[in-house]
Design an enzyme around this catalytic site. Sequence first.
Site, PDB file in Angstrom:
ATOM      1  N   GLY A   9      -3.044   8.328  49.218  1.00  0.00           N
ATOM      2  CA  GLY A   9      -2.661   9.717  49.471  1.00  0.00           C
ATOM      3  C   GLY A   9      -3.886  10.567  49.690  1.00  0.00           C
ATOM      4  O   GLY A   9      -4.820  10.522  48.890  1.00  0.00           O
ATOM      5  N   ASN A  65       4.679   8.360  41.681  1.00  0.00           N
ATOM      6  CA  ASN A  65       4.614   7.595  42.922  1.00  0.00           C
ATOM      7  C   ASN A  65       5.998   7.023  43.164  1.00  0.00           C
ATOM      8  O   ASN A  65       6.501   6.251  42.355  1.00  0.00           O
ATOM      9  CB  ASN A  65       3.572   6.469  42.784  1.00  0.00           C
ATOM     10  CG  ASN A  65       3.547   5.507  43.960  1.00  0.00           C
ATOM     11  OD1 ASN A  65       3.126   4.373  43.834  1.00  0.00           O
ATOM     12  ND2 ASN A  65       3.982   5.948  45.129  1.00  0.00           N
ATOM     13  N   GLY A  66       6.612   7.414  44.276  1.00  0.00           N
ATOM     14  CA  GLY A  66       7.956   6.916  44.577  1.00  0.00           C
ATOM     15  C   GLY A  66       8.795   7.993  45.213  1.00  0.00           C
ATOM     16  O   GLY A  66       8.277   8.997  45.712  1.00  0.00           O
TER      17      GLY A  66
END
Length: 509
Positions: free
Chosen positions: A35, A109-110
């Site tokens: 990211g 995260n997800g």
Amino acid sequence: MFDKFKDECGVFGIFGHAEAANLTYLGLYALQHRGQESAGIASADGVRIRASRSMGYVNDAFDTETLAGLTGHLAVGHVRYSTAGESRLANAQPIVIDSAHGQLALGHNGNLINAGELRDALVNEGAIFQTSTDSEVVVHLFARSKAASVESAITEAIGQVRGAYSFVLMTKDRIIGVRDPHGFRPLALGRLGDAWVICSETCAMDLIGATYVRDVEPGEMVIASGSELRSVKPFAPAKHSQCIFEHVYFSRPDSYVFGESVNEVRTEFGRRLAREAGVPADVIVPIPDSGVCAAVGFAEQSGIPMRMGLIRNHYVGRTFIQPQQSIRHFGVRVKLNPVKSILSGKRVVLVDDSIVRGTTSRKIVRMVRSAGAREVHMRISCPPTISPCFYGVDTPRRSELIAATHTMEEIRKYLDADSVSYLSLDGLTDSVPDGKTRYCTSCYTGVYPVAFPRDEKAYLQLALKLNPAPSPSSAPQPVTTAGFDTDDLTGTAAEQLAGAGSSRSRRSD
Ligand code: SF4
């Protein structure tokens, strides 16, 4: 930079080290590939949480002064690529809140499939959201929990969300790592002396000198609050669906992900690809950097030498100014340059990890031809990508995926290649232990392991980047847009979209 699925987010947490914030900074640095839009660190000293978040790369987001202000022996950090929610500072993580249970910092995260549904219910009850991320619903649910302990409140909150999540959470005196019961996204556990480390990939541990202990298991919650690490499994078990694309492209090859060396798995993809789709050739050329490991395996298996026939310019950043239309054909050459001495007069096998739209691959094939290659054969170390991801990965609409809309011969013609072959689904799943039972392969099959809420039509529309959602009063109807209709979905997703009802929408990226 290239025509790829976009990385998701990276999380890092450390408990029990005097340099917690500095080590988190380094950990995030190692996870930068996951990211690049924003970065944040929250630290705690047993009394209170302090945080700093900023847009941009980790390197730009923090300076010595900022890190010096993040005192304490525990810290969590996050690098973000917006899979749900806009790219703006308010959406940067870790999210930090104050509540009746005390302060909480959260990095995610997800992608939470039912976030829109939960958010609407919370707003109806008076909640005021500060961000447009799916992750924020978790801190609202935590704050509203009547559970007797902080850990019970966290469990109760996370127990209400569905989809993909690897969380690092921090209170004033403990860090907690949680992985969803399907285990979509990775989360690894390690030690640095007496300190505990929890992070997305082991490359972050390598940078700080920590030792990988094991993965946080799907459905497991680990709590570091003293010298011991506690483990609980408070959620109902589910079929494991670890993202196989982590091995194909997302993770760094020097990481261990889902307990496997990414480098070894990727090389095995290449070996199997060579067995399945070998071709007489003079040289194997990887498309850097993503095709290198598979090309090594392909060359090893085929006995054809691998040469670096394409050189990547590593200094092309996001600030590169696109030239005017008249000279835009320089675009790919700015990033990659062919080596004529390797390519001229040769039968070349180009190896890459994946093709999304095919636009960049076509330019590369033509560039290799213009460098004098006699034949150009494209080999891809995963199956054709035919469906979008709903589990934390940014993907284009299905109609933009070249393999979803074209035959193999049409792809070959479009790429201007002499031949094109992909690794088979069996070849992919046979390259990892329990590949057929423990991994998600939805972007290759269109069959999704986590059902979408039936009233989340607009969610799907936005996720698939379809036309705008109908008004709330509209009756459920099949989605039809130019180049895309419900036939574009397969398996459970198609059925659910056809039966979906409400027009709620939360996903805005
Ligand atoms: S759909 Fe593809 S990218 Fe998404 S979690 Fe599954 S394997 Fe990974």
